[in-house]
Design a protein around this motif. Structure first.
Motif, PDB file in Angstrom:
ATOM      1  N   ASN A  78      88.799 -34.001 -61.669  1.00 39.19           N
ATOM      2  CA  ASN A  78      88.224 -32.690 -61.967  1.00 39.19           C
ATOM      3  C   ASN A  78      89.307 -31.670 -62.292  1.00 39.19           C
ATOM      4  N   GLN A 101      89.433 -29.679 -65.818  1.00 40.47           N
ATOM      5  CA  GLN A 101      89.381 -28.221 -65.923  1.00 40.47           C
ATOM      6  C   GLN A 101      90.611 -27.687 -66.660  1.00 40.47           C
ATOM      7  N   LEU A 126      91.546 -24.232 -60.130  1.00 41.67           N
ATOM      8  CA  LEU A 126      90.974 -25.359 -60.878  1.00 41.67           C
ATOM      9  C   LEU A 126      90.071 -26.217 -59.997  1.00 41.67           C
ATOM     10  N   MET A 180      86.491 -25.021 -59.870  1.00 41.80           N
ATOM     11  CA  MET A 180      85.725 -25.042 -61.116  1.00 41.80           C
ATOM     12  C   MET A 180      85.070 -26.411 -61.305  1.00 41.80           C
ATOM     13  N   ALA A 196      84.792 -21.939 -70.351  1.00 42.60           N
ATOM     14  CA  ALA A 196      85.906 -22.277 -69.455  1.00 42.60           C
ATOM     15  C   ALA A 196      86.668 -21.041 -68.987  1.00 42.60           C
TER      16      ALA A 196
END
Length: 257
Positions: A158, A162, A204, A207, A215
């Motif tokens: 992830n 991100q 990050l 998110m 984004a």
């Protein structure tokens, strides 16, 4: 001219970020505006309550001799980076090695505001805005591998996703470059309050979107939450709430708000 960063990801993947010279200049000028109000005088500061000078477009930290704190010192690295690009340095910065800050306290620094040494330093910093921006971008090159190494294994995919969402747009690149140089990668254990960090890694990690178009907005919102948490967790004696409004304005600028 294009500047391309090829970033090694986790474990054997690479990601290239390409920025034009104009993009680099814009990053430098925006960072200068954010950090110093775009003024030459603002390129040299020593904030109340801090034990170090803050210099350049990103207010790079410079500790006096024998002084160290929880925050990473970066100004000597900036000087080293710029010196390798044939820029003219003040004579007193040419002594070699990572020199300590010549002013030992904020009071001493403030008394030196109009000295030849301080004026030379400001002129050097004003003349190298573009090179300081290149340093900021180069730092991003080393940030992601360190963040992935620090992140929990379950979070690494992830974090990488991100990062890549943001890196695919010029505004997202600016947000990454600015924040990592504003609040660090988030990998140093000394940069924690009550066990929680406030660097790029922590933003990050919080998110979870997938769209490139949202984004930057998501990053801006996540950064606000992380910085607010930092202030809540900070030692009372540091009075960090005095800085929060400025921090929020800064990360709000990523999405134009």
């Amino acid at each position: 001219m294009l500047i391309t960063l090829t970033i090694p990801l986790w474990p054997h993947i690479t990601c290239a970020i390409t920025l034009s010279h104009a993009d680099v200049q814009r990053i430098g000028k925006r960072t200068w505006q954010n950090e110093c109000n775009g003024t030459i005088f603002g390129l040299t500061a020593w904030n109340e309550g801090e034990d170090f000078a803050s210099l350049g477009i990103r207010h790079f930290i410079w500790y006096p001799k024998g002084r160290r704190g929880p925050f990473e010192e970066s100004f000597p690295k900036v000087v080293g980076f710029i010196s390798k690009r044939s820029a003219k340095l003040p004579t007193w910065l040419l002594r070699g090695g990572e020199q300590p800050c010549p002013w030992n306290s904020r009071a001493e620094f403030l008394r030196a505001q109009h000295t030849a040494e301080m004026n030379q330093l400001r002129q050097f910093l004003a003349d190298t805005i573009d090179l300081q921006a290149e340093f900021l971008i180069a730092r991003l090159e080393g940030a992601l591998p360190k963040m992935l190494a620090e992140a929990a294994p379950a979070d690494r995919a992830n974090v990488q996703q991100q990062f890549e969402r943001l890196a695919r747009t010029p505004q997202g690149c600016y947000a990454l470059v600015d924040y990592v140089n504003f609040k660090g990668e988030g990998v140093l254990r000394t940069e924690r309050y009550q066990g929680q960090g406030w660097g790029l890694l922590q933003v990050l990690e919080s998110m979870h979107g997938t769209s490139d178009t949202t984004a930057v907005d998501e990053f801006s919102g996540a950064a606000k939450a992380i910085l607010t948490r930092r202030v809540h967790n900070a030692p009372v004696a540091r009075h960090e709430s005095r800085w929060l409004a400025g921090w929020i304005r800064r990360v709000s600028s990523y999405s134009g708000r």
